[in-house]
Motif scaffolding. Sequence first.
Motif, short mmCIF file in Angstrom:
data_model
loop_
_atom_site.label_atom_id
_atom_site.label_comp_id
_atom_site.label_asym_id
_atom_site.label_seq_id
_atom_site.Cartn_x
_atom_site.Cartn_y
_atom_site.Cartn_z
N VAL A 1 -17.17 22.65 -0.01
CA VAL A 1 -18.27 23.18 -0.81
C VAL A 1 -19.10 21.99 -1.30
O VAL A 1 -18.57 21.08 -1.93
CB VAL A 1 -17.76 24.00 -2.01
N LEU A 2 -20.38 21.99 -0.97
CA LEU A 2 -21.29 20.94 -1.37
C LEU A 2 -22.00 21.34 -2.66
O LEU A 2 -22.72 22.33 -2.67
CB LEU A 2 -22.34 20.69 -0.28
N LEU A 3 -21.78 20.60 -3.73
CA LEU A 3 -22.51 20.87 -4.97
C LEU A 3 -23.71 19.92 -5.01
O LEU A 3 -23.54 18.70 -4.95
CB LEU A 3 -21.62 20.67 -6.19
N ALA A 4 -24.92 20.50 -5.07
CA ALA A 4 -26.12 19.69 -4.97
C ALA A 4 -27.25 20.29 -5.77
O ALA A 4 -27.27 21.49 -6.04
CB ALA A 4 -26.53 19.58 -3.49
N ARG A 5 -28.24 19.45 -6.13
CA ARG A 5 -29.41 19.91 -6.89
C ARG A 5 -30.48 20.50 -5.98
O ARG A 5 -31.14 21.47 -6.35
CB ARG A 5 -30.03 18.74 -7.65
N ASN A 6 -30.71 19.86 -4.85
CA ASN A 6 -31.84 20.19 -3.99
C ASN A 6 -31.42 21.15 -2.88
O ASN A 6 -30.59 20.81 -2.04
CB ASN A 6 -32.42 18.90 -3.41
N ALA A 7 -32.01 22.34 -2.87
CA ALA A 7 -31.60 23.36 -1.91
C ALA A 7 -31.90 22.96 -0.47
O ALA A 7 -31.09 23.22 0.43
CB ALA A 7 -32.30 24.69 -2.24
N ASP A 8 -33.06 22.33 -0.23
CA ASP A 8 -33.42 21.94 1.13
C ASP A 8 -32.48 20.86 1.67
O ASP A 8 -32.00 20.95 2.80
CB ASP A 8 -34.87 21.43 1.18
#
Length: 295
Positions: A34-41
């Motif tokens: 699971v990648l937790l990230a701010r930027n959806a793109d």
Amino acid sequence: MTTSRSLLALVTGATAGIGTVTARALAQQGYHVVLLARNADKAARTRHEIQQLAWPGRRVDVLLCDLSDLAQVRRAAEEFSQRYGHLDVLVNNAGLVLGDKRQESNGGHELTLATNHLGPFLLTSLLLEKLRQSPAARIVNVASMAYMFAKPDFETLEVAGKYSPMRAYANSKLYNIMFTQELARRLRQQGIRNVTTNSLHPGVVASSFGSGSTWLTRAFYKAAAPFMTSAEEGAQTSIYLATAPEVADISGGYFVKKRPEAVKSGFNTLENARRLWQCSEELTGTTFLAEAPGA
């Protein structure tokens, strides 16, 4: 909610640098990542790239969250808890160093502190029960040898007054290490043997990290460029602590190049680690692994 017992890993800051390399390596070892990230793109592109390398039947998922925003951290943890039944590896990798001007998070906290320490502290606390559902869970906290330049003061934990972005960063990295050590101590104290935690210095990684900071910081990174390590090399200790059998029972350590090292900071005392924990609970509005009276 997933019910299959595939190994599951959550990696923060997974869309660039050592975070991407770490997530990719875990996927290649058979983890559901699971990648937790701010930027959806960026997250979508990274997910697509890593999914091509994952084992057949293993997914790569995305969880959107800005770690500096504690409300978002709570929402992301709730979403994770609803979607997944357990967590085997949590890699708190996301981090930043800012420019000249002191900035604040949505919650009003100094942004470096919020992103590098408070967000990971809160996320770990909210996912602890999922980690306890694993037979052998690991929490990996990416710190930095920059902790040696830390000059923390509990009266100015938010780094107010005369602001230094590198001092704020160094302080936050020392907090990462102290949080790791105190977390390990409290897990042992409460008899929780199936969850371990370690921190690490990844090396000075050649990336865009620090590019938005002061001219002095940018000059340092430029001068150090010939001596920097690649993201692939920088991620190796994170991957090692997340997966290697020989460190399965080690907890509370600080590692450099896959080897344990002593933490050289006079501020790193048991009393200060306890106080940092208490301050972190107050600032994040969470409590976990409370000490027994008289402990």
